[in-house]
Design an enzyme around this catalytic site. Sequence first.
Site, PDB file in Angstrom:
ATOM      1  N   ASN A  81      55.325 -34.723  54.123  1.00 51.02           N
ATOM      2  CA  ASN A  81      54.021 -35.363  54.177  1.00 51.02           C
ATOM      3  C   ASN A  81      53.768 -36.104  55.488  1.00 51.02           C
ATOM      4  O   ASN A  81      52.834 -36.891  55.590  1.00 51.02           O
ATOM      5  CB  ASN A  81      53.847 -36.310  52.982  1.00 51.02           C
ATOM      6  CG  ASN A  81      54.140 -35.608  51.676  1.00 51.02           C
ATOM      7  OD1 ASN A  81      55.144 -35.881  51.025  1.00 51.02           O
ATOM      8  ND2 ASN A  81      53.286 -34.651  51.328  1.00 51.02           N
ATOM      9  N   ILE A  89      50.489 -39.521  58.480  1.00 48.75           N
ATOM     10  CA  ILE A  89      51.041 -39.557  57.124  1.00 48.75           C
ATOM     11  C   ILE A  89      49.982 -39.122  56.121  1.00 48.75           C
ATOM     12  O   ILE A  89      48.835 -39.566  56.188  1.00 48.75           O
ATOM     13  CB  ILE A  89      51.511 -40.989  56.762  1.00 48.75           C
ATOM     14  CG1 ILE A  89      52.515 -41.482  57.802  1.00 48.75           C
ATOM     15  CG2 ILE A  89      52.104 -41.026  55.366  1.00 48.75           C
ATOM     16  CD1 ILE A  89      52.802 -42.956  57.711  1.00 48.75           C
ATOM     17  N   CYS A  90      50.378 -38.262  55.221  1.00 49.93           N
ATOM     18  CA  CYS A  90      49.444 -37.879  54.162  1.00 49.93           C
ATOM     19  C   CYS A  90      49.800 -38.642  52.904  1.00 49.93           C
ATOM     20  O   CYS A  90      50.752 -38.309  52.212  1.00 49.93           O
ATOM     21  CB  CYS A  90      49.524 -36.376  53.912  1.00 49.93           C
ATOM     22  SG  CYS A  90      48.439 -35.862  52.591  1.00 49.93           S
ATOM     23  N   LEU A  91      49.035 -39.669  52.636  1.00 50.67           N
ATOM     24  CA  LEU A  91      49.334 -40.529  51.490  1.00 50.67           C
ATOM     25  C   LEU A  91      47.995 -40.964  50.888  1.00 50.67           C
ATOM     26  O   LEU A  91      47.145 -41.487  51.607  1.00 50.67           O
ATOM     27  CB  LEU A  91      50.159 -41.736  51.974  1.00 50.67           C
ATOM     28  CG  LEU A  91      50.605 -42.753  50.933  1.00 50.67           C
ATOM     29  CD1 LEU A  91      51.424 -42.083  49.833  1.00 50.67           C
ATOM     30  CD2 LEU A  91      51.420 -43.865  51.577  1.00 50.67           C
ATOM     31  N   LEU A 124      52.025 -31.967  55.419  1.00 50.72           N
ATOM     32  CA  LEU A 124      51.548 -32.019  56.792  1.00 50.72           C
ATOM     33  C   LEU A 124      52.581 -31.339  57.681  1.00 50.72           C
ATOM     34  O   LEU A 124      52.305 -30.917  58.775  1.00 50.72           O
ATOM     35  CB  LEU A 124      51.360 -33.472  57.245  1.00 50.72           C
ATOM     36  CG  LEU A 124      50.000 -34.095  56.928  1.00 50.72           C
ATOM     37  CD1 LEU A 124      49.988 -35.547  57.338  1.00 50.72           C
ATOM     38  CD2 LEU A 124      48.893 -33.346  57.605  1.00 50.72           C
TER      39      LEU A 124
END
Lengths: 157, 529
Positions: A81, A89-91, A124
């Site tokens: 991620n 960051i994919c959050l 990601l």
Amino acid sequence: MQASRARLFKEYKEVQREKTADPDIQLVCDDSNIFKWTALIKGPSETPYDGGVFQLAFSVPEQYPLQPPQVRFLTKIFHPNVHFKTGEICLDILKNAWSPAWTLQSVCRAIIALMAHPEPDSPLNCDSGNLLRSGDIRGFQSMARMYTRLAAMPKKG
Amino acid sequence: MAIEDMYGRSDEEYYNGGYDDEYEDDYDHDPEPESDDDLSCGKAPSCRVIRKESLLAAQKEDLQRVVDLLSLKVHHARTLLIHYQWDVDKVFAIFVERGKEKLYAEAGVTLEEKAEKPASDPSIEVTCEICFEDFPAEQTTLMECDHRFCNDCWTEYFIVKINDGKSRRITCMAQKCKTICDEGKIRDLVTAKDPNLAEKFNRFILESYIEDNKRVKWCPSVPHCGNAIRVEDDEYCEVECACGKQFCFNCLCELHAPCSCVMWDLWLKKCDDEAPTVTWLSEKTKHCPKCHKIVEKDGGCNLVQCICGQPFCWLCGEATGLEHTWNSISGHTCGRYKESHLKSEDSVEDYWRLTHYYRRYKAHIDSLKIEASESKPKILDKVCSLEAKEFLQLKDFSWAMSGFYRLALSRRVVANSYPFAYHYFGDLFANEITKEERGIKQNLFEDQQQQLETNIERLSMFLEEPFANYPEDKLMETRMKIITLSTVTDDLCKKLYECIDSDLLVPLQQTTHTIARYRSKGVEKASEL
Ligand SMILES: [Zn+2]
Ligand SMILES: [Zn+2]
Ligand SMILES: [Zn+2]
Ligand SMILES: [Zn+2]
Ligand SMILES: [Zn+2]
Ligand SMILES: [Zn+2]
Ligand SMILES: [Zn+2]
């Protein structure tokens, strides 16, 4: 503008006061700009990031805390991620699930949790996402450990 | 006389025997009520118009049903319905199958288990976890999920959410809390700061009934009439708003049955108003590389020759020699010739097909427009002058206008049958039907279509006649022709729909192409709530 400054100032004081409360997180505010922060977080144990120290960069918008801060890894990390090149960051809580009750400190905590529990379905970093999704856990772990050693550990000697 | 003769003779051909007597019989008595299903939809209107003023009333029934069944407060019922897109049956189904807890949790409804806590001393200070300031409890607001923040923080947060267009689902500010905030509390807090925005919020909340509801859609009129239309059962239908706008409820386009929404969309893309000419120009002409005259290409071969004698390659525009095969022009190697020779054959083929169908479609649409703007007033005039006259038997002249409406209705049907045919007998179902099957079906369809077309033109012809000046016996004759042709046309429309549905679409076992059903009476007018 005023509200975000006030809130960040409160967070700053809070961080100073509780410096020892969370030994895994070290949040530092830029000397000249209260909207720029960096954090050092410890890789969670029992993960390939164990033993590493990772640096995060925070850029806080003026509408904070109504809008989320932008956070990215400055330290290279192999994680599904996290974008391998940019550190993005994919959050969810940094996007649509953001709520003003999150603080920079609790965002750090959420990122540590993400390091321990990757979500391979919204990758990601496709390589690492694919390794995980295809069930190649050992392959993923050895890559992640290698990058932790290379980038997140103090050089010996 | 000649015209009468011509049409008199073709009678048998298009009345399909038997028709003549049957229909004359029908019409000599009082016109009988139309078919059963037309009657039933006369009883219970299947679509309603929702105005700004009736928007609240329109959703009351749905809200009340949920309130009654689950003993909820109205705002909780609304939160549920917004989440479940105003599908009351779905709410009930989830309630029965998965239980109250699941139903509420998914929609973000949190019920205060304990009765509102005894209002703690309003002067006691609490810390707001957003701004980290201390406030007396009275300056804070507690949501049903038991999360409390200061009024300022709540208000700022609500304002951002409302401006972001999220009014219908504002969740609590606490981390990971999914509870939808009480609309009453939102309203109170926002009103204190920005009454206009609170007004907007109210409207957004009410409009969820339109925005999030599969059964309700805004009327697509431009400028917007402000109304929405609710259909009671079938989304595949054609409706008329109170403002007069007629449209396909499903795709909001103009009326296009018996063409499916998907086909219509493809058709529009293929040919908006100028497309055929544009396509013609871009595909059919190029400048000669020598004399720069416009050269038209009419045929498949990509080697073209200008009238000045210069041959050139159609694909790259370069001057060439005349020697060529299907695959190459000798001495010319642009590389595109071979590759696109076949492709361009196809596109030329498709171009001719499109032109064929488009021309016929357009001819009917043009007639429709002319008939509405020119023929209609003339018919009205004729009726006026007839009404002023004294006849022995004839008193009622409504058949003339009925004939006109029938003409307009069936014109549209036959016009729209062309885009349908373009797609159905084109590539759209190339994998589902074999060439032979397609050929058989095409004959069947075109036979129906032709019968309809011929009778439409005849009806049009009779309506154009100067019957206002006819002696009574001749007038009686024209009247009978118009009445009969109206009935025949109506019937042929019905048959064309049937053919499209049962013979062409049903065998494909698909659900993509659903066609609004045929209504003899025309598009249903949405009735008031
Ligand atoms: Zn506050
Ligand atoms: Zn909450
Ligand atoms: Zn309207
Ligand atoms: Zn449609
Ligand atoms: Zn030339
Ligand atoms: Zn040729
Ligand atoms: Zn060429």
